[in-house]
Design a protein around this motif. Sequence first.
Motif, short mmCIF file in Angstrom:
data_model
loop_
_atom_site.label_atom_id
_atom_site.label_comp_id
_atom_site.label_asym_id
_atom_site.label_seq_id
_atom_site.Cartn_x
_atom_site.Cartn_y
_atom_site.Cartn_z
N LEU A 20 -11.08 -7.63 0.32
CA LEU A 20 -10.93 -6.05 -0.72
C LEU A 20 -11.95 -4.77 -1.47
N ILE A 45 -2.93 -2.25 -6.08
CA ILE A 45 -4.09 -3.10 -5.36
C ILE A 45 -5.29 -2.96 -7.09
N GLN A 48 -9.92 -6.07 -6.72
CA GLN A 48 -9.69 -6.59 -5.46
C GLN A 48 -8.59 -8.11 -5.23
N VAL A 50 -4.23 -8.55 -5.53
CA VAL A 50 -2.71 -7.28 -4.33
C VAL A 50 -2.05 -8.23 -5.12
N LEU A 100 -6.17 -0.63 4.03
CA LEU A 100 -6.25 -1.78 3.20
C LEU A 100 -5.45 -2.71 3.31
N ILE A 104 -4.98 -7.08 3.87
CA ILE A 104 -4.52 -7.29 2.96
C ILE A 104 -2.98 -8.09 3.91
#
Length: 139
Positions: A20, A45, A48, A50, A100, A104
């Motif tokens: 990320l 997010i 970096q 989640v 993203l 992910i």
Amino acid sequence: MGATAEQYLQQLDTGRRSDLPETTAGTLRLDVRDNGSTDHWYLTISDQQVQVARSADEADLVVGADRWVFDRMVNGQLHPGVALLRNELTVQGNMQLLMLLRRIFKGPSGARHPRELGRAAMAARASGRSAAGARGERS
């Protein structure tokens, strides 16, 4: 078939993810529709990382689709951009965050990043040349 979107999101590692971008931050809400009901997954997010929660709160980007669409994206069988173009998912909000999801959600099993493949090919060429050069010097 691999994991479902629900299984994947429940076990999503909340540690640092180097895939990320460092400067990207935002919130995504995934509205997963199935049999007349909707499950809401809220992803935060930042740095970096989640964080995943079950919430219908407002988010920077809201992505809605049928469960099978999310299941295919989780398993790397469907790119979010393709699903959007096919009208298989709806989005509202900051579209930059949509890509993203591709980072992910894991890719297909055995998939490797194109840069990794390029580096491996360059290393193979370099070792092949040096071995040929070494053989040529000895002759």
